[in-house]
Write a protein that holds these residues in place. Structure first.
Motif, PDB file in Angstrom:
ATOM      1  N   ASP A 116      21.125-113.563  44.772  1.00 26.68           N
ATOM      2  CA  ASP A 116      22.241-113.346  45.696  1.00 26.68           C
ATOM      3  C   ASP A 116      23.597-113.303  44.988  1.00 26.68           C
ATOM      4  OD1 ASP A 116      22.722-116.022  45.088  1.00 26.68           O
ATOM      5  OD2 ASP A 116      22.329-116.748  47.121  1.00 26.68           O
ATOM      6  N   GLY A 117      23.600-113.543  43.675  1.00 28.17           N
ATOM      7  CA  GLY A 117      24.839-113.484  42.903  1.00 28.17           C
ATOM      8  C   GLY A 117      25.757-114.672  43.069  1.00 28.17           C
ATOM      9  N   GLN A 118      25.301-115.702  43.761  1.00 25.91           N
ATOM     10  CA  GLN A 118      26.172-116.844  44.042  1.00 25.91           C
ATOM     11  C   GLN A 118      26.268-117.846  42.899  1.00 25.91           C
ATOM     12  OE1 GLN A 118      28.211-117.077  46.864  1.00 25.91           O
ATOM     13  NE2 GLN A 118      27.525-114.953  46.822  1.00 25.91           N
ATOM     14  N   VAL A 119      25.222-117.915  42.062  1.00 23.66           N
ATOM     15  CA  VAL A 119      25.220-118.857  40.943  1.00 23.66           C
ATOM     16  C   VAL A 119      25.115-118.069  39.644  1.00 23.66           C
ATOM     17  CG1 VAL A 119      24.027-120.786  39.824  1.00 23.66           C
ATOM     18  CG2 VAL A 119      24.125-120.657  42.330  1.00 23.66           C
ATOM     19  N   VAL A 120      26.012-118.362  38.720  1.00 24.34           N
ATOM     20  CA  VAL A 120      25.997-117.767  37.389  1.00 24.34           C
ATOM     21  C   VAL A 120      25.784-118.907  36.401  1.00 24.34           C
ATOM     22  CG1 VAL A 120      27.322-116.492  35.665  1.00 24.34           C
ATOM     23  CG2 VAL A 120      27.591-115.948  38.097  1.00 24.34           C
ATOM     24  N   CYS A 121      24.844-118.716  35.496  1.00 28.02           N
ATOM     25  CA  CYS A 121      24.552-119.709  34.478  1.00 28.02           C
ATOM     26  C   CYS A 121      24.784-119.070  33.114  1.00 28.02           C
ATOM     27  CB  CYS A 121      23.106-120.177  34.619  1.00 28.02           C
ATOM     28  SG  CYS A 121      22.619-121.418  33.416  1.00 28.02           S
ATOM     29  N   SER A 122      25.456-119.797  32.220  1.00 25.97           N
ATOM     30  CA  SER A 122      25.733-119.244  30.896  1.00 25.97           C
ATOM     31  C   SER A 122      25.478-120.286  29.813  1.00 25.97           C
ATOM     32  CB  SER A 122      27.183-118.751  30.810  1.00 25.97           C
ATOM     33  OG  SER A 122      28.089-119.822  30.995  1.00 25.97           O
ATOM     34  N   GLY A 123      25.170-119.782  28.618  1.00 21.02           N
ATOM     35  CA  GLY A 123      25.000-120.631  27.449  1.00 21.02           C
ATOM     36  C   GLY A 123      25.785-120.041  26.304  1.00 21.02           C
ATOM     37  N   THR A 171      27.245-125.540  24.956  1.00 14.57           N
ATOM     38  CA  THR A 171      27.225-125.939  26.364  1.00 14.57           C
ATOM     39  C   THR A 171      26.463-124.940  27.218  1.00 14.57           C
ATOM     40  OG1 THR A 171      29.256-124.764  26.998  1.00 14.57           O
ATOM     41  CG2 THR A 171      29.505-127.036  26.169  1.00 14.57           C
ATOM     42  N   VAL A 172      26.020-125.464  28.365  1.00 11.31           N
ATOM     43  CA  VAL A 172      25.471-124.661  29.451  1.00 11.31           C
ATOM     44  C   VAL A 172      26.460-124.828  30.588  1.00 11.31           C
ATOM     45  CG1 VAL A 172      23.545-124.405  31.060  1.00 11.31           C
ATOM     46  CG2 VAL A 172      23.112-125.091  28.685  1.00 11.31           C
ATOM     47  N   ARG A 173      26.808-123.723  31.226  1.00 12.69           N
ATOM     48  CA  ARG A 173      27.809-123.785  32.291  1.00 12.69           C
ATOM     49  C   ARG A 173      27.296-123.104  33.553  1.00 12.69           C
ATOM     50  NH1 ARG A 173      33.267-124.792  29.834  1.00 12.69           N
ATOM     51  NH2 ARG A 173      32.780-125.262  27.663  1.00 12.69           N
ATOM     52  N   LEU A 174      27.673-123.678  34.690  1.00 14.85           N
ATOM     53  CA  LEU A 174      27.382-123.086  35.991  1.00 14.85           C
ATOM     54  C   LEU A 174      28.690-122.699  36.653  1.00 14.85           C
ATOM     55  CD1 LEU A 174      24.553-125.432  37.329  1.00 14.85           C
ATOM     56  CD2 LEU A 174      24.325-123.095  36.459  1.00 14.85           C
ATOM     57  N   TRP A 175      28.670-121.528  37.273  1.00 23.42           N
ATOM     58  CA  TRP A 175      29.858-120.936  37.874  1.00 23.42           C
ATOM     59  C   TRP A 175      29.524-120.448  39.283  1.00 23.42           C
ATOM     60  CZ3 TRP A 175      33.754-120.104  33.966  1.00 23.42           C
ATOM     61  CH2 TRP A 175      33.285-120.182  32.655  1.00 23.42           C
ATOM     62  N   ASN A 176      30.547-120.401  40.132  1.00 26.38           N
ATOM     63  CA  ASN A 176      30.414-119.754  41.427  1.00 26.38           C
ATOM     64  C   ASN A 176      30.525-118.250  41.185  1.00 26.38           C
ATOM     65  OD1 ASN A 176      31.500-118.382  43.845  1.00 26.38           O
ATOM     66  ND2 ASN A 176      31.357-120.429  44.742  1.00 26.38           N
ATOM     67  N   GLY A 177      29.494-117.507  41.535  1.00 33.00           N
ATOM     68  CA  GLY A 177      29.458-116.079  41.269  1.00 33.00           C
ATOM     69  C   GLY A 177      30.422-115.258  42.102  1.00 33.00           C
ATOM     70  N   ALA A 178      30.869-115.799  43.214  1.00 35.30           N
ATOM     71  CA  ALA A 178      31.810-115.069  44.065  1.00 35.30           C
ATOM     72  C   ALA A 178      33.252-115.261  43.620  1.00 35.30           C
ATOM     73  CB  ALA A 178      31.653-115.506  45.523  1.00 35.30           C
ATOM     74  N   ASN A 217      15.531-121.446  37.757  1.00 39.35           N
ATOM     75  CA  ASN A 217      14.353-121.292  38.597  1.00 39.35           C
ATOM     76  C   ASN A 217      14.771-120.541  39.867  1.00 39.35           C
ATOM     77  OD1 ASN A 217      15.695-123.403  39.924  1.00 39.35           O
ATOM     78  ND2 ASN A 217      13.816-124.534  40.346  1.00 39.35           N
ATOM     79  N   ALA A 218      13.804-120.214  40.715  1.00 42.06           N
ATOM     80  CA  ALA A 218      14.051-119.313  41.850  1.00 42.06           C
ATOM     81  C   ALA A 218      15.111-119.829  42.822  1.00 42.06           C
ATOM     82  CB  ALA A 218      12.747-119.029  42.590  1.00 42.06           C
ATOM     83  N   ASP A 219      15.119-121.128  43.097  1.00 41.30           N
ATOM     84  CA  ASP A 219      16.113-121.645  44.051  1.00 41.30           C
ATOM     85  C   ASP A 219      17.361-122.190  43.360  1.00 41.30           C
ATOM     86  OD1 ASP A 219      15.320-124.103  43.039  1.00 41.30           O
ATOM     87  OD2 ASP A 219      14.524-124.863  44.940  1.00 41.30           O
ATOM     88  N   ALA A 220      17.478-121.946  42.071  1.00 41.36           N
ATOM     89  CA  ALA A 220      18.638-122.348  41.265  1.00 41.36           C
ATOM     90  C   ALA A 220      18.879-123.855  41.281  1.00 41.36           C
ATOM     91  CB  ALA A 220      19.892-121.590  41.695  1.00 41.36           C
ATOM     92  N   SER A 221      17.812-124.631  41.449  1.00 46.71           N
ATOM     93  CA  SER A 221      17.945-126.089  41.403  1.00 46.71           C
ATOM     94  C   SER A 221      17.773-126.625  39.984  1.00 46.71           C
ATOM     95  CB  SER A 221      16.937-126.759  42.332  1.00 46.71           C
ATOM     96  OG  SER A 221      15.610-126.461  41.924  1.00 46.71           O
ATOM     97  N   LEU A 222      17.130-125.824  39.121  1.00 45.20           N
ATOM     98  CA  LEU A 222      16.893-126.225  37.736  1.00 45.20           C
ATOM     99  C   LEU A 222      17.385-125.153  36.780  1.00 45.20           C
ATOM    100  CD1 LEU A 222      13.240-127.586  38.038  1.00 45.20           C
ATOM    101  CD2 LEU A 222      15.334-128.950  37.841  1.00 45.20           C
TER     102      LEU A 222
END
Length: 168
Positions: free
Chosen positions: A47-54, A59-66, A87-92
Motif C-alpha cells: 500500500d506504500g504506507q511503510v518504507v524500510c531502508s538500510g 542503521t535500519v530506518r522506517l518511514w511513513n510512505g505518504a 513481512n507481509a503485514d509490516a510487523s517485522l
C-alpha cells in the motif's frame, strides 16, 4: 502509482511512476566514519504506507510512505546494512549486514528481537518466502542461506555460485 529508489546520495526518492515527477525525498541516513553514506536497500509495503531502508550508517530506518516522516531508527548492526525485508503485514523487519549477521526487528517498537548468526561473510540480500516460514540470504561467500524463521536457525547453505550472491 509510485516507485521508490535508494541512492548513494543518502536519500530515498518517491516518484510518480506515470509522470516521472519526484513526490518526496526522504533524508536521514548519515555518513559513516569513512564518509560513505549510501542507502543500500529500500522496501515498501504494497500500500506504500511503510518504507524500510538500510544504509552505510549501519542503521535500519522506517518511514511513513505518504509523508516521508521517519518514525524508527534501528541501531545494532556493527557494519553497513546491505539489505532489508518486510513481512507481509509490516510487523517485522529483517536486515542483513556486513557484520555477518541478520537481525529481526519489531516494526512497531523498533526493538531488535533477535540476531541470526551462523554466517561468516557479508550479507548482501535478504527476503522472505511467500509463506514466511523461511528467510533467504545472499552472501559474499558465494552461498544462499536458508533460515527457519520460527526457530531463527540456519537450515542450510546452498552452494553453486562462483562469485558473491547479491540478490535472492
Amino acid at each position: 502509482s509510485a516507485v521508490f529508489s535508494a541512492g548513494d546520495d543518502r536519500t530515498i526518492k518517491k516518484w510518480d511512476a506515470e509522470t516521472g515527477v519526484e513526490l518526496l525525498s526522504l533524508v536521514g541516513h548519515e555518513r559513516d566514519e569513512n564518509g560513505y553514506g549510501a542507502v543500500n536497500s529500500v522496501q515498501i509495503t504494497l500500500d506504500g504506507q511503510v518504507v524500510c531502508s538500510g544504509g552505510a550508517d549501519s542503521t535500519v530506518r522506517l518511514w511513513n510512505g505518504a509523508t516521508g516522516t521517519p518514525y524508527h531508527v534501528m541501531r545494532g548492526h556493527g557494519d553497513i546494512v546491505q539489505a532489508v525485508a518486510l513481512n507481509a503485514d509490516a510487523s517485522l523487519v529483517y536486515s542483513g549486514s556486513d557484520d555477518e549477521s541478520i537481525r529481526e526487528w519489531n516494526a512497531a517498537s523498533g526493538e531488535c528481537l533477535r540476531t541470526l548468526l551462523g554466517l561468516t561473510s557479508w550479507v548482501y540480500s535478504v527476503c522472505l518466502s511467500t509463506d514466511e516460514k523461511y528467510l533467504y540470504s545472499g552472501s559474499s561467500d558465494k552461498t544462499v542461506g536458508v533460515w527457519d524463521v520460527k526457530e531463527g536457525a540456519l537450515v542450510r547453505q546452498m552452494e553453486g555460485h562462483t562469485a558473491e550472491v547479491y540478490s535472492v
